[in-house]
Design an enzyme around this catalytic site. Structure first.
Site, mmCIF file in Angstrom:
data_model
loop_
_atom_site.group_PDB
_atom_site.id
_atom_site.type_symbol
_atom_site.label_atom_id
_atom_site.label_comp_id
_atom_site.label_asym_id
_atom_site.label_seq_id
_atom_site.Cartn_x
_atom_site.Cartn_y
_atom_site.Cartn_z
ATOM 1 N N HIS A 6 0.823 -1.202 0.000
ATOM 2 C CA HIS A 6 0.000 0.000 0.000
ATOM 3 C C HIS A 6 0.863 1.260 0.000
ATOM 4 C CE1 HIS A 6 -3.915 1.890 1.864
ATOM 5 N NE2 HIS A 6 -3.427 2.627 0.882
ATOM 6 N N HIS A 8 1.251 5.195 -2.149
ATOM 7 C CA HIS A 8 0.662 6.113 -3.134
ATOM 8 C C HIS A 8 1.694 7.144 -3.582
ATOM 9 C CE1 HIS A 8 -3.370 4.668 -2.326
ATOM 10 N NE2 HIS A 8 -3.239 4.905 -1.039
ATOM 11 N N ARG A 71 -2.201 8.907 -5.988
ATOM 12 C CA ARG A 71 -2.680 9.466 -4.721
ATOM 13 C C ARG A 71 -4.180 9.236 -4.605
ATOM 14 N NH1 ARG A 71 -3.366 15.152 -2.412
ATOM 15 N NH2 ARG A 71 -3.271 15.953 -4.529
ATOM 16 N N ALA A 72 -4.580 8.521 -3.554
ATOM 17 C CA ALA A 72 -5.979 8.088 -3.466
ATOM 18 C C ALA A 72 -6.932 9.250 -3.210
ATOM 19 C CB ALA A 72 -6.121 7.046 -2.366
ATOM 20 N N HIS A 178 -10.839 1.269 -1.916
ATOM 21 C CA HIS A 178 -10.211 2.526 -1.476
ATOM 22 C C HIS A 178 -11.047 3.724 -1.892
ATOM 23 C CE1 HIS A 178 -7.165 5.123 -0.024
ATOM 24 N NE2 HIS A 178 -6.205 4.229 -0.034
ATOM 25 N N TYR A 194 -12.369 7.027 5.103
ATOM 26 C CA TYR A 194 -11.569 5.831 4.765
ATOM 27 C C TYR A 194 -11.955 4.652 5.668
ATOM 28 C CZ TYR A 194 -8.057 8.208 1.753
ATOM 29 O OH TYR A 194 -7.405 8.876 0.754
ATOM 30 N N GLU A 284 1.152 2.473 3.689
ATOM 31 C CA GLU A 284 0.512 3.643 3.084
ATOM 32 C C GLU A 284 1.428 4.851 3.114
ATOM 33 O OE1 GLU A 284 -3.392 4.789 4.557
ATOM 34 O OE2 GLU A 284 -4.022 5.397 2.557
HETATM 35 ZN ZN LIG Z 1 -4.265 4.405 0.578
#
Ligand SMILES: [Zn+2]
Length: 340
Positions: A6, A8, A71-72, A178, A194, A284
């Site tokens: 995970h 980003h 980038r989520a 996500h 989230y 993350e």
């Molecule tokens: Zn994430």
């Protein structure tokens, strides 16, 4: 090998956001013609954006490979229309491909999907296929709530999503569930939206028959499975009352949690209650929480430290750092073999 499932590209060069800002500004102008991105980002700019961040942390923390996606929080599927989302998604995914080409040992790609509220998930299948077949990616991030906090889409177990699942099964890639940024003031993006989404997805999987219909479909629920491990007894009890399969049985080859939990007691609990075969190492980074914990002196998101402190056997440690990721991302092993 230590695989972080995970990560980003939160540090992408400014030109990407410049394109996005222009896209958003264009939505207000009826004369504006949507354009695909033509970014003028050099390889050196990409290197610079990673060397002081993700790569630095990989080296410092002793991890090897990051499964890397755009980038989520910036996916923001609620902005604009289907074309907006498609152009933005392609720009973000193409940039991930460039990262993976520059650092093939350090990153492997996972794509963002071009979702939009009210648009059929089937329309995301072509971009998924492009990313897996042409760009060499091994999975996707699926937003269960493209409306950004208003939850207007049907549950993940609804047939609404099936055409996309058919493509995932055909390509043999999982999705990380996500969400993106929240446009509902009730839900802070990373602190509430989230975690809500992670918890919500798990409950939907308990209620539905998704894995009967798609026995090889795989999901990663990030952020340690949201509130699920803490409330494991509640979910066990609900599944029992509803005459649904036991949780380890439902999860077995289909649902995985990552270790993006930013304190030792949370990680201890995760490993105490969730089957070890369903836990993937993830951090993350560089992401939601960027600071240093004054109680430990270490970065909150340095999750490898918490795992190192667990009394796991070598075989179990290898599963969490590598083996389980290979199971969750079936193409990963094939792609890595090709790289060697
Ligand atoms: Zn994430």
């Amino acid at each position: 090998m230590i695989i972080d499932c995970h990560g980003h590209y939160t540090t992408a060069p400014a030109d990407l956001q410049k394109y996005r800002d222009g896209q958003i500004a264009g939505l207000k102008d009826p004369a504006h013609v949507p354009q695909k991105a033509q970014l003028s980002i050099s390889d050196d700019q990409i290197r610079e954006s990673l060397e002081g961040a993700q790569l630095k942390f990989q080296r410092q923390r002793g991890t090897d490979l990051t499964i890397f996606s755009p980038r989520a929080s910036a996916m923001a599927h609620h902005i604009g229309n289907e074309t907006t989302s498609k152009h933005w998604t392609q720009a973000c995914n193409d940039l991930i491909k460039r990262v993976c080409d520059l650092y093939p040992e350090n990153f492997i790609g996972v794509c963002q999907l071009p979702q939009s509220p009210g648009v059929a998930p089937a329309n995301s299948a072509a971009e998924l296929e492009r990313c897996v077949k042409d760009l060499g990616f091994v999975g996707c991030n699926l937003n269960p709530d493209p409306s950004g906090g208003h939850w207007t889409a049907p549950p993940l177990t609804d047939k609404h999503w099936y055409p996309l699942y058919e493509k995932m099964v055909e390509l043999d890639v999982p999705a990380m569930v996500h969400v993106s940024s929240s446009c509902n003031a009730n839900f802070h993006a990373t602190g509430a939206h989230y975690i809500n989404a992670d918890t919500t997805a798990f409950m939907q999987f308990i209620q539905g028959d998704l894995f009967k219909d798609f026995p090889t479909l795989k999901f990663i629920i990030p952020h340690g499975g949201g509130a699920v491990p803490y409330h494991w007894g509640r979910y066990r009890g609900l599944a029992q009352d509803m005459k649904r399969p036991l949780l380890p049985e439902m999860m077995r080859n289909n649902v995985f949690f990552d270790t993006c939990v930013y304190h030792q007691p949370g990680i201890d609990l995760l490993f105490k209650v969730v089957p070890l075969d369903n836990i993937l190492f993830g951090s993350e980074m560089v992401g939601a929480v960027r600071g240093i914990d004054p109680e430990t002196g270490n970065y909150y998101d340095d999750t490898k430290r918490y795992l190192d402190a667990l009394p796991l056997t070598d075989a179990d440690r290898k599963k969490v750092f590598e083996g389980n990721a290979m199971r969750a991302y079936p193409l990963l092993g094939k792609r890595l073999a090709k790289k060697q």
